[in-house]
Design a protein around this motif. Structure first.
Motif, PDB file in Angstrom:
ATOM      1  N   VAL A 172       0.857  -1.182   0.000  1.00  0.00           N
ATOM      2  CA  VAL A 172       0.000   0.000   0.000  1.00  0.00           C
ATOM      3  C   VAL A 172       0.895   1.234   0.000  1.00  0.00           C
ATOM      4  O   VAL A 172       1.745   1.392   0.869  1.00  0.00           O
ATOM      5  N   PHE A 173       0.705   2.079  -0.992  1.00  0.00           N
ATOM      6  CA  PHE A 173       1.476   3.314  -1.112  1.00  0.00           C
ATOM      7  C   PHE A 173       0.724   4.480  -0.502  1.00  0.00           C
ATOM      8  O   PHE A 173       1.307   5.392   0.082  1.00  0.00           O
ATOM      9  N   GLN A 174      -0.611   4.448  -0.636  1.00  0.00           N
ATOM     10  CA  GLN A 174      -1.436   5.553  -0.172  1.00  0.00           C
ATOM     11  C   GLN A 174      -2.788   5.011   0.287  1.00  0.00           C
ATOM     12  O   GLN A 174      -3.449   4.301  -0.465  1.00  0.00           O
ATOM     13  N   ASN A 175      -3.169   5.325   1.523  1.00  0.00           N
ATOM     14  CA  ASN A 175      -4.408   4.805   2.090  1.00  0.00           C
ATOM     15  C   ASN A 175      -5.361   5.957   2.392  1.00  0.00           C
ATOM     16  O   ASN A 175      -5.596   6.320   3.547  1.00  0.00           O
ATOM     17  N   ALA A 176      -5.915   6.527   1.333  1.00  0.00           N
ATOM     18  CA  ALA A 176      -6.746   7.726   1.480  1.00  0.00           C
ATOM     19  C   ALA A 176      -8.083   7.439   2.160  1.00  0.00           C
ATOM     20  O   ALA A 176      -8.595   8.262   2.914  1.00  0.00           O
ATOM     21  N   THR A 177      -8.655   6.253   1.890  1.00  0.00           N
ATOM     22  CA  THR A 177      -9.986   5.936   2.418  1.00  0.00           C
ATOM     23  C   THR A 177      -9.941   5.098   3.680  1.00  0.00           C
ATOM     24  O   THR A 177     -10.978   4.892   4.325  1.00  0.00           O
ATOM     25  N   GLY A 178      -8.764   4.594   4.036  1.00  0.00           N
ATOM     26  CA  GLY A 178      -8.662   3.685   5.168  1.00  0.00           C
ATOM     27  C   GLY A 178      -8.982   2.247   4.805  1.00  0.00           C
ATOM     28  O   GLY A 178      -8.930   1.357   5.655  1.00  0.00           O
ATOM     29  N   LYS A 179      -9.284   1.994   3.526  1.00  0.00           N
ATOM     30  CA  LYS A 179      -9.658   0.650   3.083  1.00  0.00           C
ATOM     31  C   LYS A 179      -8.707   0.086   2.037  1.00  0.00           C
ATOM     32  O   LYS A 179      -9.005  -0.922   1.396  1.00  0.00           O
ATOM     33  N   ALA A 180      -7.561   0.717   1.850  1.00  0.00           N
ATOM     34  CA  ALA A 180      -6.636   0.298   0.794  1.00  0.00           C
ATOM     35  C   ALA A 180      -6.100  -1.112   1.020  1.00  0.00           C
ATOM     36  O   ALA A 180      -5.962  -1.889   0.073  1.00  0.00           O
ATOM     37  N   VAL A 181      -5.801  -1.442   2.270  1.00  0.00           N
ATOM     38  CA  VAL A 181      -5.241  -2.770   2.546  1.00  0.00           C
ATOM     39  C   VAL A 181      -6.251  -3.855   2.200  1.00  0.00           C
ATOM     40  O   VAL A 181      -5.921  -4.829   1.514  1.00  0.00           O
ATOM     41  N   GLU A 182      -7.492  -3.702   2.651  1.00  0.00           N
ATOM     42  CA  GLU A 182      -8.482  -4.747   2.373  1.00  0.00           C
ATOM     43  C   GLU A 182      -8.788  -4.840   0.884  1.00  0.00           C
ATOM     44  O   GLU A 182      -9.024  -5.939   0.364  1.00  0.00           O
ATOM     45  N   LYS A 183      -8.749  -3.732   0.166  1.00  0.00           N
ATOM     46  CA  LYS A 183      -8.975  -3.792  -1.284  1.00  0.00           C
ATOM     47  C   LYS A 183      -7.815  -4.482  -1.997  1.00  0.00           C
ATOM     48  O   LYS A 183      -8.030  -5.265  -2.927  1.00  0.00           O
ATOM     49  N   ALA A 184      -6.596  -4.202  -1.551  1.00  0.00           N
ATOM     50  CA  ALA A 184      -5.430  -4.861  -2.144  1.00  0.00           C
ATOM     51  C   ALA A 184      -5.508  -6.367  -1.931  1.00  0.00           C
ATOM     52  O   ALA A 184      -5.285  -7.157  -2.866  1.00  0.00           O
ATOM     53  N   LEU A 185      -5.826  -6.793  -0.713  1.00  0.00           N
ATOM     54  CA  LEU A 185      -5.906  -8.225  -0.420  1.00  0.00           C
ATOM     55  C   LEU A 185      -7.059  -8.877  -1.177  1.00  0.00           C
ATOM     56  O   LEU A 185      -6.932 -10.001  -1.684  1.00  0.00           O
ATOM     57  N   ALA A 186      -8.191  -8.173  -1.270  1.00  0.00           N
ATOM     58  CA  ALA A 186      -9.335  -8.714  -1.999  1.00  0.00           C
ATOM     59  C   ALA A 186      -8.983  -8.949  -3.465  1.00  0.00           C
ATOM     60  O   ALA A 186      -9.305 -10.002  -4.037  1.00  0.00           O
ATOM     61  N   LEU A 187      -8.317  -7.976  -4.071  1.00  0.00           N
ATOM     62  CA  LEU A 187      -7.916  -8.143  -5.468  1.00  0.00           C
ATOM     63  C   LEU A 187      -6.866  -9.232  -5.616  1.00  0.00           C
ATOM     64  O   LEU A 187      -6.873 -10.006  -6.579  1.00  0.00           O
ATOM     65  N   GLY A 188      -5.943  -9.307  -4.650  1.00  0.00           N
ATOM     66  CA  GLY A 188      -4.922 -10.357  -4.701  1.00  0.00           C
ATOM     67  C   GLY A 188      -5.536 -11.742  -4.702  1.00  0.00           C
ATOM     68  O   GLY A 188      -5.121 -12.623  -5.467  1.00  0.00           O
ATOM     69  N   ILE A 189      -6.539 -11.946  -3.857  1.00  0.00           N
ATOM     70  CA  ILE A 189      -7.223 -13.237  -3.822  1.00  0.00           C
ATOM     71  C   ILE A 189      -8.037 -13.447  -5.092  1.00  0.00           C
ATOM     72  O   ILE A 189      -8.029 -14.521  -5.691  1.00  0.00           O
ATOM     73  N   ALA A 190      -8.733 -12.396  -5.532  1.00  0.00           N
ATOM     74  CA  ALA A 190      -9.642 -12.524  -6.678  1.00  0.00           C
ATOM     75  C   ALA A 190      -8.912 -12.738  -8.006  1.00  0.00           C
ATOM     76  O   ALA A 190      -9.481 -13.319  -8.931  1.00  0.00           O
ATOM     77  N   ILE A 191      -7.665 -12.285  -8.123  1.00  0.00           N
ATOM     78  CA  ILE A 191      -6.930 -12.547  -9.369  1.00  0.00           C
ATOM     79  C   ILE A 191      -6.317 -13.944  -9.364  1.00  0.00           C
ATOM     80  O   ILE A 191      -5.749 -14.384 -10.372  1.00  0.00           O
TER      81      ILE A 191
END
Length: 348
Positions: A172-191
């Motif tokens: 995570v480079f920038q966590n503007a919404t506070g949800k960047a980590v969970e979105k990164a992990l979600a995409l990592g699993i989904a790909i």
């Protein structure tokens, strides 16, 4: 998140058991994921996401081979396949999977559609890490993160279809919404990642550039050429030189390393091979360590990034690249390889 011991070093990793696909879908349910670029990583990631139930559209320049490939893969023009700018406008989560050079060229177009609350995803830390050379500086009010599969997009897709996965790093480079980590992990699993390990944008690009120029591609290609040429100069036939250099490694030994490690591969070879490998391993390590340090220094300084950007920006880049690749393909080493591959037993 599990903490595992890697050679005495504790690392945090995320597995599919901990972070389920159902959880990933829930996090991404309101997102329109725009995969920008349908070249190396784009097809595998986009198709895996779609098959995993994520809403995906593709952005690609019309009239290119990649556009035609997207159509062939089932993406529908003006429904799920759009020109780059249109896809950037429609997407809430922009996956920037263009080449490093393509990212530079398309950045201003993409940037104006990165409005507050959107997310920007990469699979390589190049553009952001070397921002002074690329000009890629994300707006402060968007989430910025990466997931980097440790392999090609083709491998990612192939393993996904087999129910397997490539390991990936995330950062995570920038966590503007506070949800960047969970979105990164979600995409990592989904790909279709096997498991995810944490890094930074800088470490990802430093390790990636070193790996590509080193063991993964440059070093292994150079070592192949060196051993093959020595054997040929010493009177061995092309077939013998190729089999001892490439075929035995890729078809027999590397699968053993992948299965259980280098020690297990050594243990399953002859005692003559074991003794020789153990005696010479240190010599090759000591001979190449200075080269790897020189390589890492060039990566760290930005020298390698500058070379890439300059080369890719030239009008005749693709023409020169194809000429270099053709030279490899037409060499005796790889012409021999082509013939050897034809002689492999075919599965009935």
């Amino acid at each position: 998140m599990a903490q595992l011991n890697f050679g005495g070093v504790l690392e945090n990793v995320v597995t599919r058991e901990e972070f389920s696909l159902e959880k990933a879908r829930e996090i991404l349910k309101n997102e329109t994921v725009a995969v920008i670029g349908y070249g190396v990583q784009g097809p595998g990631q986009a198709l895996n996401l779609k098959d995993n139930g994520v809403k995906v559209i593709v952005g690609q320049r019309k009239g290119t081979k990649s556009w035609d490939k997207a159509l062939a893969d089932g993406w529908v023009e003006n429904e799920t396949l759009f020109e780059v700018e249109a896809a950037c406008e429609k997407g809430t989560l922009l996956m920037n999977l263009l080449s490093d050079a393509g990212q530079i060229q398309a950045w201003e177009t993409m940037k104006k559609h990165l409005t507050a609350g959107k997310s920007l995803y990469f699979s390589h830390g190049f553009g952001v890490t070397f921002y002074e050379k690329t000009g890629i500086v994300p707006p402060k009010d968007v989430d910025v993160f990466l997931v980097a599969p440790k392999g090609s997009g083709t491998s990612l897709r192939t393993l996904f279809l087999k129910g397997q996965g490539l390991n990936s790093s995330y950062a995570v480079f920038q966590n503007a919404t506070g949800k960047a980590v969970e979105k990164a992990l979600a995409l990592g699993i989904a790909i279709g990642s096997g498991y995810l390990f944490e890094t930074t944008f800088q470490k990802e690009v430093y390790s990636d550039l070193t790996g590509e120029r080193g063991v993964l591609m440059g070093a292994i290609a150079g070592v192949f050429e060196a051993q093959y040429h020595v054997l040929r100069q010493r009177g061995h036939s092309p077939s013998e030189a190729f089999n001892e250099t490439v075929e035995e490694l890729t078809q027999s030994l590397m699968p053993l390393v992948a299965e259980n490690g280098m020690d297990w591969m050594f243990a399953n070879c002859s005692t003559t091979a074991q003794r020789g490998a153990l005696d010479w391993k240190g010599k090759f390590r000591d001979a190449t360590t200075p080269v790897f340090n020189e390589l890492y220094d060039d990566v760290l300084s930005g020298k390698e990034a500058a070379i890439v950007i300059e080369a890719n920006s030239k009008q005749d880049y693709r023409e020169k690249l194809n000429a270099e690749l053709k030279e490899i393909q037409q060499s005796e080493l790889w012409q021999t390889g082509m013939q050897v591959r034809k002689l492999r037993p075919q599965t009935k």
